[in-house]
Motif scaffolding. Sequence first.
Motif, mmCIF file in Angstrom:
data_model
loop_
_atom_site.group_PDB
_atom_site.id
_atom_site.type_symbol
_atom_site.label_atom_id
_atom_site.label_comp_id
_atom_site.label_asym_id
_atom_site.label_seq_id
_atom_site.Cartn_x
_atom_site.Cartn_y
_atom_site.Cartn_z
ATOM 1 N N ARG A 114 46.753 41.357 69.493
ATOM 2 C CA ARG A 114 48.076 41.759 68.980
ATOM 3 C C ARG A 114 47.920 43.127 68.327
ATOM 4 O O ARG A 114 47.355 43.241 67.242
ATOM 5 N N LEU A 115 48.396 44.137 69.028
ATOM 6 C CA LEU A 115 48.164 45.522 68.581
ATOM 7 C C LEU A 115 49.288 46.025 67.685
ATOM 8 O O LEU A 115 50.463 45.790 67.952
ATOM 9 N N TRP A 116 48.911 46.767 66.654
ATOM 10 C CA TRP A 116 49.840 47.540 65.817
ATOM 11 C C TRP A 116 51.077 46.724 65.450
ATOM 12 O O TRP A 116 52.207 47.114 65.748
ATOM 13 N N HIS A 117 50.817 45.617 64.792
ATOM 14 C CA HIS A 117 51.871 44.642 64.504
ATOM 15 C C HIS A 117 52.784 45.093 63.345
ATOM 16 O O HIS A 117 52.420 45.923 62.540
ATOM 17 N N GLU A 118 53.946 44.493 63.304
ATOM 18 C CA GLU A 118 54.938 44.705 62.226
ATOM 19 C C GLU A 118 55.296 46.177 62.040
ATOM 20 O O GLU A 118 55.568 46.625 60.918
ATOM 21 N N HIS A 119 55.337 46.919 63.141
ATOM 22 C CA HIS A 119 55.641 48.349 63.047
ATOM 23 C C HIS A 119 57.068 48.620 62.573
ATOM 24 O O HIS A 119 57.372 49.718 62.121
ATOM 25 N N SER A 120 57.961 47.627 62.701
ATOM 26 C CA SER A 120 59.360 47.870 62.330
ATOM 27 C C SER A 120 59.552 47.867 60.806
ATOM 28 O O SER A 120 60.602 48.268 60.311
ATOM 29 N N GLY A 121 58.549 47.434 60.074
ATOM 30 C CA GLY A 121 58.590 47.509 58.616
ATOM 31 C C GLY A 121 58.119 48.872 58.143
ATOM 32 O O GLY A 121 57.741 49.735 58.940
ATOM 33 N N ASN A 122 58.105 49.061 56.812
ATOM 34 C CA ASN A 122 57.687 50.368 56.287
ATOM 35 C C ASN A 122 56.391 50.261 55.486
ATOM 36 O O ASN A 122 56.076 51.115 54.688
ATOM 37 N N TRP A 123 55.636 49.160 55.702
ATOM 38 C CA TRP A 123 54.460 48.931 54.848
ATOM 39 C C TRP A 123 53.136 49.369 55.468
ATOM 40 O O TRP A 123 52.150 49.460 54.767
#
Length: 345
Positions: free
Chosen positions: A166-175
Amino acid sequence: MRTFLCTLFLVPLSLLVSCSRQETRVLFGHQDDVVYGSDWQRLADSAYADTRSCIYDVTGQWPDLIGFDLGGIELCHARNLDSVPFSRMLEECRRQFERGGKVTLSWHARNPLTGGNSWDTTPCLAQIIDPDTDVHDTMQVWIERAAAFIAQVAALQTQPEQLIVRLWHEHSGNWFWWGREAGSAQDYIALWHWTRNYMNILGINALYAYSPDKLTLYPDDAEGAYRETLEWYPGDEYVDIIGTDCYHFGGAEGINDYLARAHRQLDAAARLAAERHKKLAFTETGNEAIRCPNWYTQVLLPLCREYPLMYVHVWRNAWDIPQHFFIPDSQHTEAQDFIQFLHKL
Ligand code: BMA
């Protein structure tokens, strides 16, 4: 004779039923399940002769899916950011594959510009993908190190499709430094392609998962969620599993909010997955410390049943942070509810 014929007839039928249930079951995953729990750890460098598991402790069954994180591999650390030795991780991946289970790998990589952790959001994405920068060179080395480890894990598989990267997860957040505010969708997709292409160079045999988190860029409706999920999507040749990460906050009062966000995100992921003929997963969820009664059977189960999920994955039972756990231990008041949930999933 009649009994005999009936038995002959019934056996294959019952076998068929159990096969199809097995095939369509939603798999359940738990991060770091076999290396520590809230009050135990197996974090020594040496390989242990046996394995303990948070899920096994409560249910007597081995986990379908175990998650591990590679954060720290980029600096050649012996242990990941949560103190799991990479040597032990490899050993547990081997055991998990031999049991017929699956593994999902994520990577909380450091910020290659500052050396800070994943949550250091100092902008670096544009430089990373610019081949004329030092940061680009650093990232190339880091990708090579992560890929070399992933290749070792992939080589341990005993059955098809046991490894999910699972690459570069949760990119839609700002953390995270690769998050939405760190650069354009094109920059993010370029990073994804670069990472994935390098995995291909090493001939790594894995499924690749794309997993946004909260979706806030466009209007708070179904179309807005779909549009954002699609805009950062790395493309059909790069992705096998489309998922989403969504957590429950705020105890029982938070149920409606959780369900609304989870539905919106899962609807978008499910629509894209159906259109692109990809697998669908609930790549991360959970209610930290299980702060409302029967959360597993009353909240998560009905949600999971609405979607054709390959798996649902919850985060770690931290050995190092009190109350940072996502599945109950056998003494917990929610243990029975969790067992019921797994039976019905
Ligand atoms: C977060 C927390 C952190 C941990 C990180 C990577 O969600 O659990 O404590 O370091 O994931 O596993």
